[in-house]
Design a protein around this motif. Sequence first.
Motif, mmCIF file in Angstrom:
data_model
loop_
_atom_site.group_PDB
_atom_site.id
_atom_site.type_symbol
_atom_site.label_atom_id
_atom_site.label_comp_id
_atom_site.label_asym_id
_atom_site.label_seq_id
_atom_site.Cartn_x
_atom_site.Cartn_y
_atom_site.Cartn_z
ATOM 1 N N PHE A 214 98.702 1.564 -14.338
ATOM 2 C CA PHE A 214 97.385 2.078 -14.716
ATOM 3 C C PHE A 214 96.302 1.036 -14.484
ATOM 4 C CE2 PHE A 214 94.359 1.726 -18.308
ATOM 5 C CZ PHE A 214 93.546 2.811 -18.028
ATOM 6 N N ALA A 215 96.546 -0.187 -14.954
ATOM 7 C CA ALA A 215 95.534 -1.238 -14.856
ATOM 8 C C ALA A 215 95.266 -1.635 -13.405
ATOM 9 C CB ALA A 215 95.964 -2.457 -15.669
ATOM 10 N N VAL A 216 96.321 -1.798 -12.629
ATOM 11 C CA VAL A 216 96.153 -2.199 -11.227
ATOM 12 C C VAL A 216 95.476 -1.095 -10.427
ATOM 13 C CG1 VAL A 216 97.384 -2.765 -9.104
ATOM 14 C CG2 VAL A 216 98.070 -3.835 -11.255
ATOM 15 N N ALA A 217 95.889 0.161 -10.629
ATOM 16 C CA ALA A 217 95.283 1.274 -9.891
ATOM 17 C C ALA A 217 93.794 1.384 -10.186
ATOM 18 C CB ALA A 217 95.995 2.575 -10.237
ATOM 19 N N LEU A 218 93.434 1.257 -11.455
ATOM 20 C CA LEU A 218 92.023 1.347 -11.838
ATOM 21 C C LEU A 218 91.232 0.165 -11.296
ATOM 22 C CD1 LEU A 218 89.845 2.865 -13.311
ATOM 23 C CD2 LEU A 218 90.566 1.780 -15.449
ATOM 24 N N THR A 219 91.820 -1.022 -11.375
ATOM 25 C CA THR A 219 91.133 -2.217 -10.886
ATOM 26 C C THR A 219 90.917 -2.163 -9.386
ATOM 27 O OG1 THR A 219 92.079 -3.569 -12.667
ATOM 28 C CG2 THR A 219 91.239 -4.731 -10.740
ATOM 29 N N VAL A 220 91.928 -1.736 -8.637
ATOM 30 C CA VAL A 220 91.802 -1.635 -7.176
ATOM 31 C C VAL A 220 90.730 -0.613 -6.802
ATOM 32 C CG1 VAL A 220 92.974 -0.896 -5.066
ATOM 33 C CG2 VAL A 220 94.137 -2.415 -6.682
ATOM 34 N N THR A 221 90.694 0.495 -7.522
ATOM 35 C CA THR A 221 89.685 1.515 -7.251
ATOM 36 C C THR A 221 88.280 0.972 -7.456
ATOM 37 O OG1 THR A 221 91.205 3.275 -7.933
ATOM 38 C CG2 THR A 221 88.871 3.818 -7.863
ATOM 39 N N VAL A 222 88.071 0.279 -8.562
ATOM 40 C CA VAL A 222 86.748 -0.295 -8.841
ATOM 41 C C VAL A 222 86.413 -1.378 -7.826
ATOM 42 C CG1 VAL A 222 85.410 -1.611 -10.526
ATOM 43 C CG2 VAL A 222 86.870 0.271 -11.294
ATOM 44 N N PHE A 223 87.417 -2.165 -7.428
ATOM 45 C CA PHE A 223 87.171 -3.216 -6.434
ATOM 46 C C PHE A 223 86.724 -2.614 -5.106
ATOM 47 C CE2 PHE A 223 88.614 -5.807 -2.860
ATOM 48 C CZ PHE A 223 87.999 -7.012 -3.158
ATOM 49 N N VAL A 224 87.386 -1.528 -4.695
ATOM 50 C CA VAL A 224 87.024 -0.875 -3.432
ATOM 51 C C VAL A 224 85.588 -0.344 -3.504
ATOM 52 C CG1 VAL A 224 87.503 1.101 -1.936
ATOM 53 C CG2 VAL A 224 89.375 -0.334 -2.760
ATOM 54 N N ILE A 225 85.218 0.213 -4.641
ATOM 55 C CA ILE A 225 83.852 0.714 -4.805
ATOM 56 C C ILE A 225 82.838 -0.406 -4.638
ATOM 57 C CG2 ILE A 225 82.214 1.676 -6.477
ATOM 58 C CD1 ILE A 225 84.548 3.315 -7.616
ATOM 59 N N ARG A 226 83.094 -1.535 -5.280
ATOM 60 C CA ARG A 226 82.160 -2.661 -5.182
ATOM 61 C C ARG A 226 82.203 -3.287 -3.784
ATOM 62 N NH1 ARG A 226 79.730 -4.703 -9.428
ATOM 63 N NH2 ARG A 226 79.759 -6.824 -8.583
ATOM 64 N N LEU A 228 82.673 -1.644 -0.996
ATOM 65 C CA LEU A 228 81.864 -0.781 -0.150
ATOM 66 C C LEU A 228 80.382 -1.032 -0.352
ATOM 67 C CD1 LEU A 228 83.816 2.591 -0.524
ATOM 68 C CD2 LEU A 228 83.526 1.303 1.593
ATOM 69 N N GLU A 229 80.011 -1.397 -1.571
ATOM 70 C CA GLU A 229 78.604 -1.650 -1.872
ATOM 71 C C GLU A 229 78.093 -2.929 -1.216
ATOM 72 O OE1 GLU A 229 76.245 -0.059 -3.220
ATOM 73 O OE2 GLU A 229 77.213 1.599 -4.255
ATOM 74 N N TYR A 230 78.972 -3.891 -1.007
ATOM 75 C CA TYR A 230 78.572 -5.184 -0.432
ATOM 76 C C TYR A 230 79.466 -5.486 0.766
ATOM 77 C CZ TYR A 230 76.191 -5.515 -4.896
ATOM 78 O OH TYR A 230 75.390 -5.259 -5.978
ATOM 79 N N PRO A 231 79.259 -4.769 1.893
ATOM 80 C CA PRO A 231 80.187 -4.828 3.026
ATOM 81 C C PRO A 231 80.069 -6.066 3.900
ATOM 82 C CG PRO A 231 78.366 -3.360 3.524
ATOM 83 C CD PRO A 231 78.184 -3.785 2.105
ATOM 84 N N ARG A 232 79.333 -7.057 3.465
ATOM 85 C CA ARG A 232 79.269 -8.314 4.208
ATOM 86 C C ARG A 232 80.026 -9.431 3.508
ATOM 87 N NH1 ARG A 232 77.351 -7.922 9.504
ATOM 88 N NH2 ARG A 232 75.863 -6.219 9.569
ATOM 89 N N MET A 233 80.646 -9.111 2.354
ATOM 90 C CA MET A 233 81.247 -10.161 1.548
ATOM 91 C C MET A 233 82.728 -9.986 1.277
ATOM 92 S SD MET A 233 78.269 -10.921 -1.276
ATOM 93 C CE MET A 233 79.095 -12.446 -1.730
ATOM 94 N N GLY A 234 83.202 -8.738 1.239
ATOM 95 C CA GLY A 234 84.575 -8.498 0.804
ATOM 96 C C GLY A 234 85.528 -8.191 1.945
ATOM 97 N N LEU A 235 86.516 -7.321 1.652
ATOM 98 C CA LEU A 235 87.538 -6.967 2.632
ATOM 99 C C LEU A 235 87.083 -5.823 3.526
ATOM 100 C CD1 LEU A 235 90.689 -7.132 0.307
ATOM 101 C CD2 LEU A 235 89.783 -8.914 1.806
#
Length: 260
Positions: A214-226, A228-235
Amino acid sequence: MSQPVIDPWLYSVALLLGLLIFVKLGFVLGKRYGVKGDANALSGAVFGLLGLLLAFSFSGAAGRFEHRRELITQEANAIGTAYLRIDLLPATQQPPLREAMRRYVQLRLDTYQAMPGSTAAAKAWADSVTSQQQIWTQATTVAQNSGSNAALSLVASALNDMFDITTTRLAATRDHPPAVIDLMLFLLALMSALLAGYGMADGERVPWLQVMVFAVALTVTVFVIRDLEYPRMGLIRVDAADQLLIETLQGMTPTSAHSP
């Protein structure tokens, strides 16, 4: 250039740890005060609200990500058109303008390939604005001296489009949800973890396998959202779309022949 108030990695780590802690806290509270019959109904309402917020956040972030990629394509097209319109000017006046255009495109690439918020990005942006003014002055002066109103109109409109897209792209990089949305998502996730742990209190131990999923799935989802918001900094990045500008720059060879 836009950058997040909180680093996405730090935000995700804090969220993951917070979820695990709040599940345990909810479990302890459930053991102490006993699980009530209406706990599942209340938990369902909070989980539903969390799911709704995640869905809207993901949809908005994905839409803004695609919009930023489309703007890179539009800028490459606008630059290509402006470069071709130089052919309408007297041949002897074209080489300096073409060289100025090549420098300008390189500055545009430097602006977005530098770390967002860095001194290098700010300098490249300022230099590109200065280059815009120089290109405009140089091109319109040559067009006016040529005596062709049609050439002046076509060159000026192409340059306007090329310059306007830079402002549009800058606005797109700054287009993010209010910080309170990130805070609300973070707090709502912790509240959900607390209620989940509370609902597990009828068992002897915390089922850590389910909790971790539960924790990992929720965290990964939120990470992907953020991300996408900053596409010059993340994965998840829009850097691949920059290849269009790189190819446009490569096509601006000093000896190339062009037709309007």
